[in-house]
Design a protein around this motif. Structure first.
Motif, PDB file in Angstrom:
ATOM      1  N   MET A  23      16.677 -33.193 -29.170  1.00  0.00           N
ATOM      2  CA  MET A  23      16.193 -32.559 -27.948  1.00  0.00           C
ATOM      3  C   MET A  23      16.980 -33.005 -26.728  1.00  0.00           C
ATOM      4  N   ALA A  24      18.103 -33.719 -26.897  1.00  0.00           N
ATOM      5  CA  ALA A  24      18.856 -34.238 -25.765  1.00  0.00           C
ATOM      6  C   ALA A  24      19.444 -33.107 -24.937  1.00  0.00           C
ATOM      7  N   GLY A  25      19.521 -33.354 -23.622  1.00  0.00           N
ATOM      8  CA  GLY A  25      20.103 -32.408 -22.684  1.00  0.00           C
ATOM      9  C   GLY A  25      20.604 -33.172 -21.477  1.00  0.00           C
ATOM     10  N   ARG A  26      20.349 -32.626 -20.274  1.00  0.00           N
ATOM     11  CA  ARG A  26      20.721 -33.304 -19.036  1.00  0.00           C
ATOM     12  C   ARG A  26      19.487 -33.960 -18.434  1.00  0.00           C
ATOM     13  N   ALA A  27      19.630 -35.231 -18.075  1.00  0.00           N
ATOM     14  CA  ALA A  27      18.539 -35.980 -17.443  1.00  0.00           C
ATOM     15  C   ALA A  27      19.011 -36.471 -16.089  1.00  0.00           C
TER      16      ALA A  27
ATOM     17  N   ARG B  67      20.264 -31.066  -5.608  1.00  0.00           N
ATOM     18  CA  ARG B  67      20.793 -29.696  -5.592  1.00  0.00           C
ATOM     19  C   ARG B  67      22.242 -29.663  -6.058  1.00  0.00           C
ATOM     20  N   LYS B  68      23.000 -30.713  -5.705  1.00  0.00           N
ATOM     21  CA  LYS B  68      24.398 -30.791  -6.113  1.00  0.00           C
ATOM     22  C   LYS B  68      24.518 -30.972  -7.632  1.00  0.00           C
ATOM     23  N   VAL B  69      23.644 -31.792  -8.224  1.00  0.00           N
ATOM     24  CA  VAL B  69      23.684 -32.027  -9.674  1.00  0.00           C
ATOM     25  C   VAL B  69      23.384 -30.748 -10.434  1.00  0.00           C
ATOM     26  N   GLY B  70      22.422 -29.967  -9.930  1.00  0.00           N
ATOM     27  CA  GLY B  70      22.094 -28.708 -10.580  1.00  0.00           C
ATOM     28  C   GLY B  70      20.993 -28.838 -11.614  1.00  0.00           C
ATOM     29  N   PRO B  71      20.815 -27.808 -12.453  1.00  0.00           N
ATOM     30  CA  PRO B  71      19.686 -27.768 -13.391  1.00  0.00           C
ATOM     31  C   PRO B  71      19.726 -28.919 -14.401  1.00  0.00           C
ATOM     32  N   VAL B  72      18.556 -29.438 -14.712  1.00  0.00           N
ATOM     33  CA  VAL B  72      18.413 -30.504 -15.714  1.00  0.00           C
ATOM     34  C   VAL B  72      17.196 -30.202 -16.571  1.00  0.00           C
ATOM     35  N   GLU B  73      17.179 -30.796 -17.762  1.00  0.00           N
ATOM     36  CA  GLU B  73      16.008 -30.647 -18.633  1.00  0.00           C
ATOM     37  C   GLU B  73      14.892 -31.613 -18.246  1.00  0.00           C
TER      38      GLU B  73
ATOM     39  N   LYS C 292      11.126 -28.896 -11.241  1.00  0.00           N
ATOM     40  CA  LYS C 292      10.222 -28.304 -12.238  1.00  0.00           C
ATOM     41  C   LYS C 292      10.182 -26.786 -12.116  1.00  0.00           C
ATOM     42  N   ARG C 293      10.294 -26.281 -10.891  1.00  0.00           N
ATOM     43  CA  ARG C 293      10.291 -24.829 -10.709  1.00  0.00           C
ATOM     44  C   ARG C 293      11.522 -24.190 -11.353  1.00  0.00           C
ATOM     45  N   ARG C 294      12.540 -25.020 -11.623  1.00  0.00           N
ATOM     46  CA  ARG C 294      13.752 -24.522 -12.290  1.00  0.00           C
ATOM     47  C   ARG C 294      13.746 -24.858 -13.773  1.00  0.00           C
TER      48      ARG C 294
END
Length: 392
Positions: free
Chosen positions: A1-5, A88-94, A113-115
């Motif tokens: 389940m790893a992604g971006r944290a 905002r600079k980092v962008g979407p994360v899980e 969370k809204r993203r």
């Protein structure tokens, strides 16, 4: 389940914040792409951007608060704006993983969370208890405000990470979280970092014994209690066969140096400030007794003290005040004075100085605890379980 944290921390820079750094590298090893947003340090961690061992760190300038609550509100407000900008600079994360204090980072977490992100709240401090302990203003308007912010943080969190069972109870009771939403991830030293080196008699400054304090020097950390206890050890018990070293820095560092002069301890007490790991190991390996003088207050009683864990990793016997979580951590690796009783604290130091066999036994107990039930490997497993629960 790893992604971006994305890990958010305001209290310390990274990797200087050892807990956050251990969590970051554990997640990296589990396959996560880890980003950290934190303030810059004063003398280290000064670059605005860094990639260290595969962890991407984004830092912002921040002047620590001085004075009363208004100074903290100013600090936290600026930190929140910088954190929002960098997130905002980092962008979407899980997963967004917010470490308190302050209990304001849930505002950034809610935006993420809204993203689609899940929110892991890593509760390093119980901020309402911190407020009561640090400012002594009672349950006034600001206390009620920080209690409200804590409730909003709990409500926004999908999973809560607690540093011990006392913090877990707070999440379950006043936080209203379900048992399967709260995970205990104890702060624990990496045993490989804390290892014995040959003791150095020169560090004792010609005395038979060395006493050691390691840690932050803030208003609630009890360095003043330790210094007054050492004055009593000299004046009431008649012991001058020791040298004491205080390793670390913080808001009250200069005040503690001044207090040592006022107590006539200048030739018996040494303040090193922050020092490299290799020097820290030299002092701890040479120490006969280590000091945990954190006084009883609403926060300290339920908090796990990193210094206690690190003393045990170095097989050092400990003198502590009798606090609930201090006993949970140290067990029989420490002796306990009644809370805030400086005279009894001094007597216990003298008792251990006269009993090398008991010091050895206590050191072995402590080292076994941090290598076994309190090890970082157990905490690492709990951290990954918390992430699994968050994303699934």
């Amino acid at each position: 389940m790893a992604g971006r944290a994305l890990i958010l921390v305001e209290n310390l820079s990274v990797p200087f914040d050892r807990r956050v750094w251990q969590e970051s590298t554990a997640l990296r090893d589990a396959g996560w792409e880890v980003h950290v947003i934190c303030p810059t340090g004063a003398n280290r961690d000064t670059e605005p951007e860094a990639v260290i061992d595969g962890v991407r760190i984004h830092r912002y300038p921040l002047r620590p608060a001085t004075g009363g609550p208004v100074g903290y509100l100013r600090e936290y407000g600026l930190a929140l704006l910088h954190t929002y900008r960098l997130a905002r600079k980092v962008g979407p994360v899980e997963v967004v993983h917010a470490c308190n204090p302050p209990d304001l980072l849930f505002l950034v977490a809610r935006m993420l969370k809204r993203r689609g992100a899940r929110f892991v709240f890593d509760q390093h401090d119980l901020v309402p208890e911190l407020y009561l302990s640090r400012f002594g203003r009672g349950e006034d308007f600001l206390y009620r405000l920080v209690l409200r912010l804590e409730r909003l943080t709990y409500r926004a969190a999908d999973v809560v990470i607690a540093t011990n069972e006392s913090y877990r109870r707070a999440a379950l009771t006043r936080g209203g979280k379900k048992p399967d939403e709260v995970f205990v991830v104890r702060s624990a030293p990496v045993v490989e970092r804390f290892h014995q080196v040959p003791p150095e008699e020169a560090l004792k400054r010609g005395k038979p014994h060395l006493l050691c304090y390691l840690g932050v020097m803030g208003p609630q950390d009890g360095v003043d209690y330790a210094l007054r206890s050492l004055a009593l050890l000299r004046d009431e018990i008649g012991r001058s066969d020791w040298h004491a070293v205080f390793v670390g820095a913080g808001d009250t560092f200069d005040a503690m140096v001044a207090l040592s002069h006022e107590l006539g301890l200048s030739d018996m007490v040494e303040f090193t400030g922050r020092i490299p790991d290799e020097d820290l190991l030299r002092y701890l390996s040479s120490a006969d007794v280590c000091l945990a003088p954190d006084p009883y207050n609403p926060l300290n009683d339920v908090s796990t003290m990193n210094k206690i864990m690190e003393y045990m990793a170095m097989s050092r016997p400990i003198v502590s005040f009798d606090l609930r979580e201090a006993r949970v951590s140290a067990g029989d690796a420490a002796v306990y004075a009644p809370p805030n009783d400086e005279s009894e604290f001094a007597k216990l130091i003298a008792l251990l100085l006269d009993d090398p066999e008991e010091r050895r036994r206590m050191g072995e107990i402590g080292q076994a605890r941090v290598s076994g039930p309190l090890s970082w490997e157990n905490s690492r497993a709990a951290l990954l379980a918390a992430y699994d629960a968050a994303v699934s």
